[in-house]
Design a protein around this motif. Structure first.
Motif, PDB file in Angstrom:
ATOM      1  N   UNK A 183       0.802  -1.226   0.000  1.00 30.08           N
ATOM      2  CA  UNK A 183       0.000   0.000   0.000  1.00 30.08           C
ATOM      3  C   UNK A 183       0.832   1.273   0.000  1.00 30.08           C
ATOM      4  N   UNK A 184       2.156   1.174   0.052  1.00 30.55           N
ATOM      5  CA  UNK A 184       3.008   2.358   0.084  1.00 30.55           C
ATOM      6  C   UNK A 184       3.055   3.028  -1.294  1.00 30.55           C
ATOM      7  N   UNK A 185       3.512   4.280  -1.356  1.00 33.93           N
ATOM      8  CA  UNK A 185       3.604   4.951  -2.660  1.00 33.93           C
ATOM      9  C   UNK A 185       4.380   4.144  -3.701  1.00 33.93           C
ATOM     10  N   UNK A 186       5.467   3.500  -3.287  1.00 38.56           N
ATOM     11  CA  UNK A 186       6.163   2.539  -4.139  1.00 38.56           C
ATOM     12  C   UNK A 186       6.109   1.207  -3.413  1.00 38.56           C
ATOM     13  N   UNK A 187       5.196   0.344  -3.818  1.00 41.39           N
ATOM     14  CA  UNK A 187       4.984  -0.898  -3.095  1.00 41.39           C
ATOM     15  C   UNK A 187       5.178  -2.113  -3.971  1.00 41.39           C
ATOM     16  N   UNK A 188       5.704  -3.187  -3.384  1.00 43.06           N
ATOM     17  CA  UNK A 188       5.851  -4.446  -4.116  1.00 43.06           C
ATOM     18  C   UNK A 188       4.630  -5.314  -3.840  1.00 43.06           C
ATOM     19  N   UNK A 189       4.723  -6.605  -4.102  1.00 44.30           N
ATOM     20  CA  UNK A 189       3.597  -7.508  -3.876  1.00 44.30           C
ATOM     21  C   UNK A 189       3.884  -8.437  -2.700  1.00 44.30           C
ATOM     22  N   UNK A 190       4.433  -7.859  -1.658  1.00 45.08           N
ATOM     23  CA  UNK A 190       4.754  -8.566  -0.433  1.00 45.08           C
ATOM     24  C   UNK A 190       5.429  -7.579   0.497  1.00 45.08           C
ATOM     25  N   UNK A 191       6.261  -8.079   1.386  1.00 39.90           N
ATOM     26  CA  UNK A 191       7.034  -7.195   2.252  1.00 39.90           C
ATOM     27  C   UNK A 191       8.343  -6.810   1.577  1.00 39.90           C
ATOM     28  N   UNK A 192       8.840  -5.631   1.919  1.00 44.60           N
ATOM     29  CA  UNK A 192      10.120  -5.177   1.393  1.00 44.60           C
ATOM     30  C   UNK A 192      10.444  -3.805   1.935  1.00 44.60           C
ATOM     31  N   UNK A 193      11.705  -3.430   1.848  1.00 37.80           N
ATOM     32  CA  UNK A 193      12.128  -2.118   2.307  1.00 37.80           C
ATOM     33  C   UNK A 193      13.518  -1.806   1.810  1.00 37.80           C
ATOM     34  N   UNK A 194      14.018  -0.628   2.178  1.00 39.03           N
ATOM     35  CA  UNK A 194      15.358  -0.227   1.748  1.00 39.03           C
ATOM     36  C   UNK A 194      15.938   0.780   2.723  1.00 39.03           C
ATOM     37  N   UNK A 195      17.274   0.775   2.773  1.00 32.80           N
ATOM     38  CA  UNK A 195      18.054   1.716   3.581  1.00 32.80           C
ATOM     39  C   UNK A 195      18.857   2.585   2.627  1.00 32.80           C
ATOM     40  N   UNK A 196      18.920   3.891   2.917  1.00 32.13           N
ATOM     41  CA  UNK A 196      19.674   4.824   2.092  1.00 32.13           C
ATOM     42  C   UNK A 196      20.657   5.590   2.965  1.00 32.13           C
ATOM     43  N   UNK A 197      21.876   5.732   2.497  1.00 28.13           N
ATOM     44  CA  UNK A 197      22.878   6.528   3.203  1.00 28.13           C
ATOM     45  C   UNK A 197      23.996   6.899   2.245  1.00 28.13           C
ATOM     46  N   UNK A 198      24.697   7.970   2.572  1.00 31.65           N
ATOM     47  CA  UNK A 198      25.897   8.346   1.814  1.00 31.65           C
ATOM     48  C   UNK A 198      27.156   8.092   2.632  1.00 31.65           C
ATOM     49  N   UNK A 199      26.995   7.413   3.752  1.00 30.33           N
ATOM     50  CA  UNK A 199      28.116   7.048   4.618  1.00 30.33           C
ATOM     51  C   UNK A 199      28.597   5.652   4.211  1.00 30.33           C
ATOM     52  N   UNK A 200      29.796   5.561   3.672  1.00 30.26           N
ATOM     53  CA  UNK A 200      30.309   4.287   3.166  1.00 30.26           C
ATOM     54  C   UNK A 200      30.378   3.218   4.244  1.00 30.26           C
TER      55      UNK A 200
END
Length: 535
Positions: free
Chosen positions: A340-357
């Motif tokens: 139901x999220x704005x960008x949603x798959x057909x199950x569970x999922x998520x992502x982490x974003x960072x610019x720290x190597x």
């Protein structure tokens, strides 16, 4: 005119149009509507070779030189594919359909349209005896054009989130991407994972994207990578989904709740400083309802105390804050791909974003049980990988994601205008950021009564067709602040949060998605205003 109607074209309609026979002028109008994205046209995959064969034979019979027929038909097919998409026959019940079919070719065409679950569909054919197995209406081109331009708003209900409409728009790409995964068989960490991570990182502007099993896992892994554990405190708002605090407690840390702003429902930056102690090790603001919190103010407070900021952007992927993308406005950004999220798959999922190597490397290792290389475990980790098939789904959805975000913002603005006209209080959006309206939320005093009225159906006269009961689904995000939840009362710290407590009693979310039509919004707002329970 509505763009949520789907027409499956029979072979005779296409060939007659090419030959200038029958209702070719009307069919051309339908094709023009498809080019203008006002209606969705389909061909059954089983019809394509038949169209080619019949067209070649017909042009030869008309005297077209044989050496020119192939070029002519190929050009016509190329033009046709600019207007239509292809439906496969997945799930074709051969025994059930063939046993009752009078015409097997018709049965295959009818079977292919079954994949458009929940859509308004018809088959367009010049054949008055077309056998649609009694499942789908069959119109000639003139009837189909009239059907396209008719209004059928007065249905029994409006979907809260219309995933079917989205799927219908991108079905061929979804099927293609999933079929690719089935062919290569790399269901865990397949090539689509890397492709998706590169695209998502580019989209946000962050240096790194690490896909994980859910939005909850994204928050958990981020905290683990930052060394959050027993004896420390993490500041966050109480007015959010439980996962935000859940991951803090799971790691043995203490959530410290700071109250929210009454207009945006996001954490109030002016109250964070007072909650910081020598045990505070991180701040997690939530971008609630798809709108980022005031990240500059939060980052400034955090910088003075040397604290990392983790944006819980599980509802706001695609939103911006002062021109920067959500998920790239703090130390770490975490999002969810729940359907139901704005960008949603057909199950569970998520992502982490960072610019720290270093943080990115830690997150990548933690998501695979703390492995730096196979069977070498340098950290405590979890099984938090994202499925390859789900990545394939998101790759298909990304192709139209920008369009959907623009639609969400447009629809949100239309909702705002309608609610303001009716005097209905709503969550506010700040001018220095965009919200993607993961939910559209208003505030009412008699919520339980309103929900009951809307669910049961309220007679509405706002339609062009005769009035009918319109059932409007609703949801409450969220009815109990986390510091009042039984499991968290004794595990959290923080001052009283009266704003969150008051909001929890009044918020109610209405249908919201990128395919919500203006007439549906008018019906919703009129029905809410006319329910007679708003004070």
């Amino acid at each position: 005119m509505r763009g949520d109607k789907h027409l499956l074209l029979d072979v005779n309609v296409i060939v007659d149009t090419w030959l200038g026979l029958g209702s070719e002028e009307i069919t051309e109008k339908i094709l023009d509507l498809s080019r203008a994205d006002q209606v969705k046209l389909w061909l059954s995959a089983s019809s394509i070779p038949t169209i080619e064969y019949v067209a070649k034979r017909s042009f030869k019979q008309r005297g077209v030189p044989p050496d020119e027929v192939q070029t002519l038909v190929s050009g016509l097919m190329t033009d046709l594919f600019q207007c239509v998409d292809i439906l496969t026959n997945y799930g074709f019940d051969q025994k059930g359909i063939y046993s009752s079919a009078k015409d097997f070719e018709d049965a295959q065409i009818a079977a292919s349209i079954r994949s458009l679950h929940g859509a308004s569909v018809c088959i367009v054919s010049e054949d008055e005896e077309f056998d649609a197995l009694g499942e789908v209406p069959v119109f000639n081109p003139a009837q189909a054009l009239a059907w396209i331009t008719s209004s059928d708003t007065a249905k029994g209900s409006i979907p809260f989130i219309d995933l079917a409409a989205q799927q219908h728009r991108i079905l061929p790409n979804i099927e293609k991407n999933i079929a690719t995964v089935l062919r290569h068989g790399q269901y865990i960490m397949g090539p689509e994972i890397k492709q998706l991570e590169e695209k998502l990182a580019t989209y946000t502007g962050a240096q790194h994207c690490i896909t994980v099993a859910s939005g909850t896992e994204a928050l958990l892994i981020s905290l683990m990578a930052l060394g959050i554990g027993p004896g420390v405190e993490v500041i966050t708002p109480p007015f959010t989904f439980v996962a935000t605090a859940e991951v803090i407690v799971l790691l043995g840390a203490t959530p410290v709740f700071v109250d929210v702003e009454p207009d945006t429902c996001n954490i109030d930056p002016s109250k964070i400083k007072a909650a910081i102690t020598d045990k505070t090790k991180a701040i997690i603001p939530v971008s609630l309802y798809g709108q980022p919190a005031d990240m500059d103010e939060i980052n400034a407070v955090a910088a003075k105390h040397g604290l990392p900021v983790i944006e819980d952007a599980c509802q706001s992927f695609g939103a911006t804050y002062k021109g920067r993308k959500s998920c790239n406005v703090s130390t770490v950004g975490c999002t969810s791909f729940f359907p139901s999220k704005p960008l949603g798959c057909y199950g569970d999922g998520g992502a982490i974003f960072t610019s720290d190597d270093a943080l990115a490397q830690a997150c990548r290792e933690i998501r695979v049980h703390g492995q730096s290389k196979r069977y070498v475990h340098t950290r405590i980790g979890v099984g938090g990988r994202f499925d390859t098939i789900q990545a394939a789904v998101l790759l298909a959805k990304l192709e139209q994601f920008e369009w959907e975000i623009k639609q969400r913002i447009k629809i949100g603005a239309q909702y705002n205008q309608l609610m303001d006209q009716h005097g209905i209080q709503r969550v506010q959006q700040r001018p220095d950021r965009t919200g993607v309206f993961a939910q559209y939320t208003v505030l009412v005093d008699n919520r339980d009564e309103l929900q009951k009225r809307l669910t049961e159906g309220v007679s509405s006269s706002s339609f062009t067709l005769p009035p009918s009961p319109l059932s409007i689904p609703t949801a409450v995000h969220y009815p109990i602040p986390l510091n009042e939840q039984p499991a968290y009362k004794t595990l959290c710290k923080g001052a009283e949060t009266p704003v969150a407590a008051a909001l929890a009693q009044r918020v109610i979310s209405l249908p919201m998605h990128a395919y919500l039509a203006t007439d549906q919004q008018i019906a919703i707002s009129t029905t809410v205003a006319g329910a007679g329970v708003i004070k």
